[in-house]
Scaffold this motif. Sequence first.
Motif, mmCIF file in Angstrom:
data_model
loop_
_atom_site.group_PDB
_atom_site.id
_atom_site.type_symbol
_atom_site.label_atom_id
_atom_site.label_comp_id
_atom_site.label_asym_id
_atom_site.label_seq_id
_atom_site.Cartn_x
_atom_site.Cartn_y
_atom_site.Cartn_z
ATOM 1 N N THR A 53 1.021 -1.265 0.274
ATOM 2 C CA THR A 53 -0.192 -0.106 0.087
ATOM 3 C C THR A 53 0.759 1.214 0.052
ATOM 4 O O THR A 53 2.030 1.265 0.396
ATOM 5 N N ARG A 54 0.318 2.226 -0.268
ATOM 6 C CA ARG A 54 0.966 3.708 -0.348
ATOM 7 C C ARG A 54 0.370 4.468 0.703
ATOM 8 O O ARG A 54 -0.670 5.006 0.695
ATOM 9 N N ILE A 55 1.381 4.692 1.802
ATOM 10 C CA ILE A 55 0.885 5.505 2.978
ATOM 11 C C ILE A 55 1.401 6.857 3.182
ATOM 12 O O ILE A 55 2.761 7.016 2.825
ATOM 13 N N GLY A 56 0.892 7.769 3.360
ATOM 14 C CA GLY A 56 1.422 9.085 3.692
ATOM 15 C C GLY A 56 2.070 9.314 4.919
ATOM 16 O O GLY A 56 1.377 8.574 6.099
ATOM 17 N N ILE A 57 3.219 9.901 5.049
ATOM 18 C CA ILE A 57 3.738 9.884 6.381
ATOM 19 C C ILE A 57 4.456 11.332 6.490
ATOM 20 O O ILE A 57 5.127 11.686 5.452
ATOM 21 N N GLY B 273 9.156 1.781 0.966
ATOM 22 C CA GLY B 273 9.702 1.962 -0.324
ATOM 23 C C GLY B 273 8.303 2.627 -1.072
ATOM 24 O O GLY B 273 8.615 3.398 -2.169
ATOM 25 N N ASN B 274 6.959 2.397 -0.733
ATOM 26 C CA ASN B 274 5.954 3.092 -1.572
ATOM 27 C C ASN B 274 5.059 4.184 -0.695
ATOM 28 O O ASN B 274 4.423 4.652 -1.454
ATOM 29 N N ALA B 275 5.949 4.622 0.206
ATOM 30 C CA ALA B 275 5.360 5.685 0.975
ATOM 31 C C ALA B 275 5.464 6.906 0.273
ATOM 32 O O ALA B 275 6.369 7.286 -0.632
ATOM 33 N N LEU C 167 -4.512 14.300 3.998
ATOM 34 C CA LEU C 167 -5.815 13.901 3.880
ATOM 35 C C LEU C 167 -6.538 13.998 2.680
ATOM 36 O O LEU C 167 -7.413 13.423 2.295
ATOM 37 N N ASP C 168 -6.346 15.162 2.077
ATOM 38 C CA ASP C 168 -6.885 15.500 0.779
ATOM 39 C C ASP C 168 -6.465 14.417 -0.392
ATOM 40 O O ASP C 168 -7.100 13.841 -1.106
ATOM 41 N N ASP C 169 -5.201 14.075 -0.127
ATOM 42 C CA ASP C 169 -4.670 12.938 -1.053
ATOM 43 C C ASP C 169 -5.334 11.710 -0.769
ATOM 44 O O ASP C 169 -5.579 11.007 -1.633
ATOM 45 N N LEU C 170 -5.324 11.426 0.355
ATOM 46 C CA LEU C 170 -6.312 10.104 0.849
ATOM 47 C C LEU C 170 -7.696 10.113 0.240
ATOM 48 O O LEU C 170 -8.145 9.184 -0.119
ATOM 49 N N ALA C 171 -8.435 11.281 0.147
ATOM 50 C CA ALA C 171 -9.718 11.321 -0.213
ATOM 51 C C ALA C 171 -9.741 11.061 -1.924
ATOM 52 O O ALA C 171 -10.598 10.457 -2.413
ATOM 53 N N LYS C 172 -8.673 11.642 -2.440
ATOM 54 C CA LYS C 172 -8.502 11.495 -3.938
ATOM 55 C C LYS C 172 -8.111 10.329 -4.369
ATOM 56 O O LYS C 172 -8.113 9.805 -5.492
ATOM 57 N N GLY C 173 -7.628 9.513 -3.472
ATOM 58 C CA GLY C 173 -6.869 8.219 -3.702
ATOM 59 C C GLY C 173 -5.412 8.122 -4.089
ATOM 60 O O GLY C 173 -5.117 6.919 -4.519
ATOM 61 N N ASP C 174 -4.757 9.132 -3.976
ATOM 62 C CA ASP C 174 -3.487 9.221 -4.242
ATOM 63 C C ASP C 174 -2.654 8.255 -3.396
ATOM 64 O O ASP C 174 -1.515 8.006 -3.545
#
Length: 270
Positions: free
Chosen positions: A131-135, A152-154, A173-180
């Motif tokens: 998965t791609r996780i924002g951090i 690696g995918n963060a 959070l906006d990126d999460l809402a957009k599916g990025d």
Amino acid sequence: MICAALLSSAAGAASAQTSDLVSRTAFRVCADPANYPMSDDRGRGYENRLADMFADRLGVPVQYTWYPMATGFIRNTLRANQCDVVMGYAQGHEMVLNTNHYFTSAFVLVVSKDGPLAGVEALSDPALKDTRIGIIAGSPPATHMARNGLIGNAKGYNLVVDRRYESPAPDMLDDLAKGDIDAAILWGPIGGPLVKEGYPGFKVIPLIHEELPPRLFYRITMGVRQGEKVWQRKLNSLIRRNQGEIDAILREAGVPLLDDMGQSVLGPAN
């Protein structure tokens, strides 16, 4: 004996002088003008509401010194005697003298309530693989992500910013809402309130099951100048007598509240 007496006298004078730096006519708060949901210069943050409550108990008005919560914040506010208290500061930080803590919280994982990650409780969960996780770059959860092969995918977001011009948490959070990204990891006292206010489809999961260091929960205090023991004790007394109202303000804001050891959730994570 003479040396000891001189040292004692000098220490007493220094202590009295330090105490005189605290205003008796205003509750002088050092704060970030654009750090919502914690504080902002429009008075919308929960730290603003806490400041209002403490000022009311002291019988004085709130007076703010605004400065971005970035490099030089303490030096240019508290240490420069422009203000007398920082409303939220992690326990044990050497730059300030900490009051007793008034809440404990943790980093959180934010995911879609109806998505495949809604049941995740720890960063070791196999469901997070690929998965791609924002951090926030350099924050403590990044170490756990690296340990579990998630870096690696963060997608990284800046840690030290001037929030008047850059807002990593809302951007994430906006990126999460957009599916990025598939999930976001944020400091709970920021992520929880933002989700409560603007992202009803998201779930906030406090990361309280990580067993290896670094820890992901912190006790939050108020910060005052080093040496201001009288002022520290006065604030400690106010915290103790008003803990119920403090908790109510934090719960209403959506701050995830934990027990003192960071092992169980006491307040709303969503």
